[in-house]
Scaffold this motif. Structure first.
Motif, PDB file in Angstrom:
ATOM      1  N   LEU A 126     -13.673  12.563  -0.994  1.00 12.45           N
ATOM      2  CA  LEU A 126     -12.865  13.747  -1.286  1.00 12.45           C
ATOM      3  C   LEU A 126     -13.758  14.940  -1.606  1.00 12.45           C
ATOM      4  O   LEU A 126     -13.452  16.079  -1.233  1.00 12.45           O
ATOM      5  CB  LEU A 126     -11.910  13.467  -2.451  1.00 12.45           C
ATOM      6  N   GLY A 127     -14.868  14.673  -2.284  1.00 17.18           N
ATOM      7  CA  GLY A 127     -15.815  15.743  -2.569  1.00 17.18           C
ATOM      8  C   GLY A 127     -16.382  16.344  -1.299  1.00 17.18           C
ATOM      9  O   GLY A 127     -16.506  17.576  -1.171  1.00 17.18           O
ATOM     10  N   SER A 137      -2.488   4.342  -1.323  1.00 14.48           N
ATOM     11  CA  SER A 137      -3.437   4.195  -2.427  1.00 14.48           C
ATOM     12  C   SER A 137      -3.564   5.532  -3.155  1.00 14.48           C
ATOM     13  O   SER A 137      -3.130   6.587  -2.655  1.00 14.48           O
ATOM     14  CB  SER A 137      -4.803   3.784  -1.892  1.00 14.48           C
ATOM     15  N   GLY A 138      -4.187   5.490  -4.323  1.00 15.04           N
ATOM     16  CA  GLY A 138      -4.375   6.723  -5.085  1.00 15.04           C
ATOM     17  C   GLY A 138      -5.173   7.765  -4.321  1.00 15.04           C
ATOM     18  O   GLY A 138      -4.844   8.962  -4.325  1.00 15.04           O
ATOM     19  N   GLY A 139      -6.223   7.317  -3.640  1.00 10.98           N
ATOM     20  CA  GLY A 139      -7.034   8.248  -2.870  1.00 10.98           C
ATOM     21  C   GLY A 139      -6.262   8.862  -1.723  1.00 10.98           C
ATOM     22  O   GLY A 139      -6.395  10.064  -1.437  1.00 10.98           O
ATOM     23  N   GLN A 178      -3.981  11.487  -2.968  1.00 12.48           N
ATOM     24  CA  GLN A 178      -4.720  12.727  -3.229  1.00 12.48           C
ATOM     25  C   GLN A 178      -4.952  13.486  -1.920  1.00 12.48           C
ATOM     26  O   GLN A 178      -4.900  14.715  -1.883  1.00 12.48           O
ATOM     27  CB  GLN A 178      -6.046  12.407  -3.923  1.00 12.48           C
ATOM     28  N   MET A 179      -5.186  12.749  -0.827  1.00 13.71           N
ATOM     29  CA  MET A 179      -5.320  13.395   0.477  1.00 13.71           C
ATOM     30  C   MET A 179      -4.024  14.100   0.868  1.00 13.71           C
ATOM     31  O   MET A 179      -4.049  15.201   1.431  1.00 13.71           O
ATOM     32  CB  MET A 179      -5.701  12.358   1.538  1.00 13.71           C
ATOM     33  N   ALA A 194      -2.521  19.553  -7.832  1.00 14.04           N
ATOM     34  CA  ALA A 194      -2.247  19.274  -9.242  1.00 14.04           C
ATOM     35  C   ALA A 194      -2.852  17.947  -9.686  1.00 14.04           C
ATOM     36  O   ALA A 194      -3.152  17.058  -8.874  1.00 14.04           O
ATOM     37  CB  ALA A 194      -0.739  19.265  -9.487  1.00 14.04           C
ATOM     38  N   GLU A 195      -3.015  17.823 -10.987  1.00 16.50           N
ATOM     39  CA  GLU A 195      -3.557  16.603 -11.582  1.00 16.50           C
ATOM     40  C   GLU A 195      -2.615  15.422 -11.351  1.00 16.50           C
ATOM     41  O   GLU A 195      -1.394  15.564 -11.407  1.00 16.50           O
ATOM     42  CB  GLU A 195      -3.745  16.826 -13.086  1.00 16.50           C
ATOM     43  N   GLY A 196      -3.184  14.265 -11.070  1.00 12.46           N
ATOM     44  CA  GLY A 196      -2.398  13.037 -11.049  1.00 12.46           C
ATOM     45  C   GLY A 196      -1.974  12.536  -9.688  1.00 12.46           C
ATOM     46  O   GLY A 196      -1.266  11.531  -9.593  1.00 12.46           O
TER      47      GLY A 196
END
Length: 240
Positions: free
Chosen positions: A175-176, A138-140, A143-144, A85-87
């Motif tokens: 991430l890409g 962290s934000g990254g 996301q992981m 999901a976003e965010g």
């Protein structure tokens, strides 16, 4: 290459307003497909509708040839449809391990442990932080965690909503590359993304959405060759 996700005539409303208008799309197994468009184009509504989170949606959604549009969100997830999901939100007050484990609660304990181990293999940084409160990442890294949560079900299709949002370019690049690795394992990836350069560098095919309608479907190269298509979609929304 077979299509793992096949969507036909998908229409949905939110607050009495049509947000998807007869959307047709396919995601081949082992491929990354980009869904582009400005804010308000309907991209996040598409994710919510595919996940079963918008009531009253019409149209056909098939996963590996089997209809899932009549299923609940949990049933769709169990069928192999996973969402990032976003965010990059995580469960507050809970460790990284328990955040990922929460996504495997429906599995037997031994299988859940195996799937958590599989998911974390892709993220060495998370392995070092499994006992850390996820909110401190962290934000990254958050996301992981979100991607690992999706991977524990061994998805057939992964819907990624705004991978790059709020993240540093170097993190986005990593991430890409991870998405490429996931697709290489046979998973179909639908990448909903505002950062068009990133999306087109990862995806083989692309769609452009404007006000709930698809205005383009074709190769990513075709969009790179004719940027006026995207430019027009963003201008039509009033978003630059």
């Amino acid at each position: 290459m077979s299509n793992v996700l096949d969507v036909r005539g998908l229409t949905a409303q939110r607050g009495g307003r049509t947000v998807l208008n007869g959307v047709d799309l396919v995601v081949p197994a082992g491929s990354i497909v980009a869904m582009l468009g400005a804010n308000g184009a309907g991209k996040s509504s598409l994710v919510m509708t595919l996940a079963g989170l918008i009531d009253g949606a019409k149209g056909e959604v098939s996963l590996e040839g089997k209809r899932i549009d009549g299923l609940t969100p949990l049933e769709r997830r169990r069928a192999g449809l996973a969402i990032v999901a976003e965010g990059h939100q995580v469960l507050p007050g809970v460790t990284v391990h328990d955040n990922i484990a929460a996504a495997a609660l429906s599995l037997p304990r031994a299988l859940a442990a195996e799937r958590i181990e599989e998911a974390v293999e892709m993220f060495p940084e998370l392995r070092e932080r499994m006992s850390v409160e996820a909110q401190r990442l962290s934000g990254g890294q958050k996301q992981m965690v979100n991607i690992a949560q999706a991977l524990v079900i061994r998805p057939k299709v992964l819907l990624v909503d705004e991978l790059s949002l709020g993240l540093a370019p170097a993190v986005v690049q990593r991430l890409g590359n991870m998405l490429r690795d996931i697709a290489a394992q046979g998973v179909g990836v639908l990448l909903i993304e505002q950062f068009t350069t990133l999306a087109l560098s990862l995806a083989q095919t692309a769609y452009v959405m404007e006000r709930g309608n698809l205005i383009f479907s074709g190769t990513s190269q075709a969009l790179r060759d004719d940027p006026s298509i995207l430019h027009g979609a963003y201008l039509a929304s009033g978003t630059h």
